[in-house]
Design a protein around this motif. Structure first.
Motif, PDB file in Angstrom:
ATOM      1  N   LYS A 148       0.828  -1.212   0.000  1.00 17.69           N
ATOM      2  CA  LYS A 148       0.000   0.000   0.000  1.00 17.69           C
ATOM      3  C   LYS A 148       0.859   1.257   0.000  1.00 17.69           C
ATOM      4  O   LYS A 148       0.579   2.224  -0.716  1.00 17.69           O
ATOM      5  N   TYR A 149       1.922   1.241   0.791  1.00 18.08           N
ATOM      6  CA  TYR A 149       2.779   2.426   0.846  1.00 18.08           C
ATOM      7  C   TYR A 149       3.563   2.616  -0.449  1.00 18.08           C
ATOM      8  O   TYR A 149       3.789   3.739  -0.890  1.00 18.08           O
ATOM      9  N   ILE A 150       3.976   1.519  -1.066  1.00 15.37           N
ATOM     10  CA  ILE A 150       4.644   1.633  -2.366  1.00 15.37           C
ATOM     11  C   ILE A 150       3.688   2.231  -3.394  1.00 15.37           C
ATOM     12  O   ILE A 150       4.068   3.104  -4.193  1.00 15.37           O
ATOM     13  N   ALA A 151       2.423   1.794  -3.370  1.00 17.35           N
ATOM     14  CA  ALA A 151       1.422   2.340  -4.296  1.00 17.35           C
ATOM     15  C   ALA A 151       1.214   3.836  -4.054  1.00 17.35           C
ATOM     16  O   ALA A 151       1.118   4.633  -5.003  1.00 17.35           O
ATOM     17  N   LYS A 152       1.170   4.221  -2.778  1.00 19.43           N
ATOM     18  CA  LYS A 152       1.028   5.646  -2.464  1.00 19.43           C
ATOM     19  C   LYS A 152       2.274   6.425  -2.884  1.00 19.43           C
ATOM     20  O   LYS A 152       2.173   7.570  -3.327  1.00 19.43           O
ATOM     21  N   VAL A 188       9.596   4.364   5.277  1.00 17.47           N
ATOM     22  CA  VAL A 188      10.018   5.639   4.685  1.00 17.47           C
ATOM     23  C   VAL A 188      10.839   5.394   3.426  1.00 17.47           C
ATOM     24  O   VAL A 188      10.593   6.014   2.382  1.00 17.47           O
ATOM     25  N   TRP A 189      11.805   4.498   3.504  1.00 15.47           N
ATOM     26  CA  TRP A 189      12.659   4.321   2.330  1.00 15.47           C
ATOM     27  C   TRP A 189      11.933   3.627   1.192  1.00 15.47           C
ATOM     28  O   TRP A 189      12.156   3.962   0.018  1.00 15.47           O
ATOM     29  N   LEU A 190      11.043   2.681   1.491  1.00 16.94           N
ATOM     30  CA  LEU A 190      10.283   2.027   0.426  1.00 16.94           C
ATOM     31  C   LEU A 190       9.377   3.016  -0.305  1.00 16.94           C
ATOM     32  O   LEU A 190       9.350   3.075  -1.532  1.00 16.94           O
ATOM     33  N   THR A 191       8.646   3.809   0.470  1.00 14.46           N
ATOM     34  CA  THR A 191       7.726   4.783  -0.121  1.00 14.46           C
ATOM     35  C   THR A 191       8.502   5.856  -0.876  1.00 14.46           C
ATOM     36  O   THR A 191       8.126   6.245  -1.987  1.00 14.46           O
ATOM     37  N   SER A 192       9.592   6.331  -0.280  1.00 17.25           N
ATOM     38  CA  SER A 192      10.399   7.378  -0.908  1.00 17.25           C
ATOM     39  C   SER A 192      11.060   6.876  -2.187  1.00 17.25           C
ATOM     40  O   SER A 192      11.139   7.598  -3.188  1.00 17.25           O
ATOM     41  N   PHE A 193      11.539   5.636  -2.158  1.00 15.16           N
ATOM     42  CA  PHE A 193      12.190   5.084  -3.347  1.00 15.16           C
ATOM     43  C   PHE A 193      11.188   4.916  -4.478  1.00 15.16           C
ATOM     44  O   PHE A 193      11.490   5.235  -5.643  1.00 15.16           O
ATOM     45  N   ALA A 194       9.985   4.431  -4.163  1.00 16.19           N
ATOM     46  CA  ALA A 194       8.950   4.296  -5.186  1.00 16.19           C
ATOM     47  C   ALA A 194       8.593   5.656  -5.773  1.00 16.19           C
ATOM     48  O   ALA A 194       8.442   5.817  -7.001  1.00 16.19           O
ATOM     49  N   ILE A 212       5.283  10.077   6.307  1.00 16.17           N
ATOM     50  CA  ILE A 212       5.919   9.172   5.353  1.00 16.17           C
ATOM     51  C   ILE A 212       5.707   9.682   3.932  1.00 16.17           C
ATOM     52  O   ILE A 212       6.632   9.675   3.099  1.00 16.17           O
ATOM     53  N   LEU A 213       4.503  10.138   3.641  1.00 21.46           N
ATOM     54  CA  LEU A 213       4.219  10.676   2.303  1.00 21.46           C
ATOM     55  C   LEU A 213       4.980  11.972   2.055  1.00 21.46           C
ATOM     56  O   LEU A 213       5.466  12.211   0.940  1.00 21.46           O
ATOM     57  N   LEU A 214       5.104  12.823   3.081  1.00 17.88           N
ATOM     58  CA  LEU A 214       5.896  14.052   2.942  1.00 17.88           C
ATOM     59  C   LEU A 214       7.342  13.720   2.574  1.00 17.88           C
ATOM     60  O   LEU A 214       7.940  14.365   1.701  1.00 17.88           O
ATOM     61  N   SER A 215       7.899  12.729   3.237  1.00 14.67           N
ATOM     62  CA  SER A 215       9.268  12.309   2.950  1.00 14.67           C
ATOM     63  C   SER A 215       9.394  11.837   1.506  1.00 14.67           C
ATOM     64  O   SER A 215      10.355  12.177   0.803  1.00 14.67           O
ATOM     65  N   SER A 216       8.420  11.050   1.071  1.00 14.89           N
ATOM     66  CA  SER A 216       8.461  10.543  -0.299  1.00 14.89           C
ATOM     67  C   SER A 216       8.311  11.677  -1.308  1.00 14.89           C
ATOM     68  O   SER A 216       8.933  11.666  -2.373  1.00 14.89           O
ATOM     69  N   GLY A 217       7.509  12.694  -0.972  1.00 14.95           N
ATOM     70  CA  GLY A 217       7.368  13.848  -1.854  1.00 14.95           C
ATOM     71  C   GLY A 217       8.657  14.628  -1.986  1.00 14.95           C
ATOM     72  O   GLY A 217       9.012  15.107  -3.074  1.00 14.95           O
TER      73      GLY A 217
END
Length: 508
Positions: free
Chosen positions: A14-18, A189-195, A153-158
């Motif tokens: 789910k986090y990778i998709a987001k 954090v790293w999975l979502t950010s990397f995606a 987590i989403l802020l970090s990925s952004g």
């Protein structure tokens, strides 16, 4: 098939998709931002060429530039969170020290950044790109009604997606979040950010093509016999990096001496850029064209000294005014000039072959950024991805390490943390009093390592809710032993989050 689906970690999926969703939106926004700046930058030399041929046109041009400064000033006055690079604001959001309105920052930073960076001021696009990416992520979090922890987590990925799209550097975007923003390695954090970074980079490549941003052609490998020069270069970059930090942090006090409201200080660089554009139109902007030119031919030492002085001075004037713009690319440009200066001096003094001048340009970019930002891994990978060459990891690492040590000895702090500290002191933070989760890593040498939960003196207003050990989640109790590599999840209120982290870190 059913057994396979049962083994999947649905939370991570789910986090990778987001992350993909955040990266896609951030990639489009940042690519349009970057495209607008580049297109305006292509026209500027032509405009200044016409102004030089027709001096009377300078009067309306000056009035136009003052008008642009007034427009940007009004944007800053309406939302001060768009000032500067935006990276301290993003870090402040993640630490619950700064609260922003995502839509206000998104469109005002977009417009203000294009007007400031696009008109030739010595500012970079990467800081605004990181804040734009974070704002996109915050907007998605709001629409998805995400929890405070998920929003972070989403802020970090952004933020990772913004840097990836700005420089076509997805790995550097991920490392920036891990090394500069969080200072720890959280799996989600790293999975979502990397995606997000990969998706954003794919969008950016669609806009701008596959060629690296600072492609310098073939760069030879530096022989081991010249590695002693890297230590000298690292020491020089460390000293100059500390000087850069000192001047940058003093700018606000110097600008305060001007009889201008803080939001209208941008009129100074908007006016002063005109004579620079008239006589040196090809050095306007963040400086990527200067780096590419240095890779093609080496100016004289006097020309390099003058270029270094002009770029340093006006970069300070531009950033100190508070206009929406970053320091990433200006720092890399200064590093490239210093590297070219050092290499040209080494060819006449130490017998360095001229063919290796290009090597020192690349190496000095990473070393100078590592010194100022105190994020050596990000610096090494960022320059590697921007140049598109993997043959310099060893010299990049050695120079960055020496520069980092020198700045540390001289008492320098990471520049974005110092800017955040100044930002928080200069404004009242409007906290919303919601529950939040902060993460504390158990690092080598930490007092937490090998300690029972009950034996550590925890601050008030918090609950140790969860302990991550690899892929395992452990509900801690008094007899739980904390170990290296663990990540502690602490439940608290946003009002107390930053003070709790500070109190715990002071005990480690």
């Amino acid at each position: 098939m059913k057994n396979f689906l049962d083994t999947l970690d649905k939370t991570k999926i789910k986090y990778i998709a987001k992350g993909v969703l955040v990266g896609g939106l951030a990639g489009v926004v940042v690519s349009l931002f970057r495209l607008a700046i580049e297109k305006i930058g292509e026209v500027l030399p032509l405009i200044y060429s016409q102004l030089k041929s027709h001096p009377l046109w300078l009067i309306p041009w000056c009035l136009f530039m003052i008008f642009l400064a007034f427009v940007v000033g009004l944007l800053i006055k309406s939302d001060p969170n768009i000032k500067g690079s935006g990276i301290p604001q993003v870090e402040g959001q993640l630490k619950d020290e700064v609260s922003v309105s995502w839509w206000s920052v998104l469109w005002k930073k977009f417009v203000g950044g294009i007007l400031s960076v696009g008109t030739g001021l010595f500012l970079g696009r990467e800081g605004p790109s990181i804040q734009l990416g974070a704002s996109c992520a915050q907007g998605i979090a709001v629409k998805l009604k995400a929890t405070k922890s998920e929003e972070k987590i989403l802020l970090s990925s952004g933020a990772a997606a913004g840097l990836a799209a700005a420089f076509n550097a997805p790995i550097a975007g991920l490392l920036f979040v891990v090394e500069e923003v969080h200072h720890n390695f959280s799996p989600l954090v790293w999975l979502t950010s990397f995606a997000a970074a990969l998706t954003s980079n794919f969008v950016s490549l669609t806009f701008f093509g596959l060629q690296p941003v600072l492609h310098l052609g073939d760069i030879p490998s530096l022989p081991l016999r010249h590695y002693w020069l890297l230590i000298l270069l690292g020491i020089l970059l460390g000293v100059l990096g500390r000087f850069y930090q000192i001047i940058l942090l003093a700018l606000d006090n110097w600008y305060a001496l001007l009889p201008l409201p803080s939001y209208f200080r941008g009129v100074l660089p908007f006016v002063l850029i005109i004579p620079i554009g008239l006589f040196f139109p090809h050095i306007l902007g963040g400086g990527n064209q200067i780096i590419l030119a240095l890779g093609q031919h080496s100016p004289t030492l006097i020309a390099l000294f003058l270029l270094l002085f002009l770029r340093f001075t006006f970069s300070m004037v531009s950033y100190g005014s508070g206009l929406p713009g970053g320091i990433f690319l200006p720092i890399l440009t200064l590093g490239a000039i210093i590297g070219s200066l050092f290499a040209n001096f080494a060819t006449t003094t130490f017998g360095l072959e001229p063919v290796f001048i290009k090597d020192f340009i690349v190496i000095a970019m990473a070393g100078y950024f590592a010194a100022i930002g105190k994020a050596p891994l990000t610096a090494i990978i960022l320059v590697t991805e921007m140049v598109g060459s993997l043959v310099h990891l060893m010299p990049l690492g050695l120079t960055a390490l020496v520069a980092y040590i020198v700045v540390d000895i001289l008492g320098g702090d990471p520049i974005y943390e110092a800017l955040l500290e100044r930002l928080v002191k200069s404004k009242k933070t409007h906290l919303i009093g919601q529950r939040t989760i902060v993460e504390i890593p158990v690092l080598a040498g930490s007092k937490l390592d090998g300690t029972l939960v009950r034996d550590f003196e925890w601050p008030d207003h918090m609950l140790l809710a969860l302990l991550h050990r690899g892929d395992r989640e452990i509900i801690p109790h008094g007899d739980t032993v904390m170990k290296i590599g663990d990540t502690l999840e602490i439940l608290t209120d946003t009002t107390h989050a930053s003070s709790i982290v500070r109190t715990i870190n002071e005990q480690l």
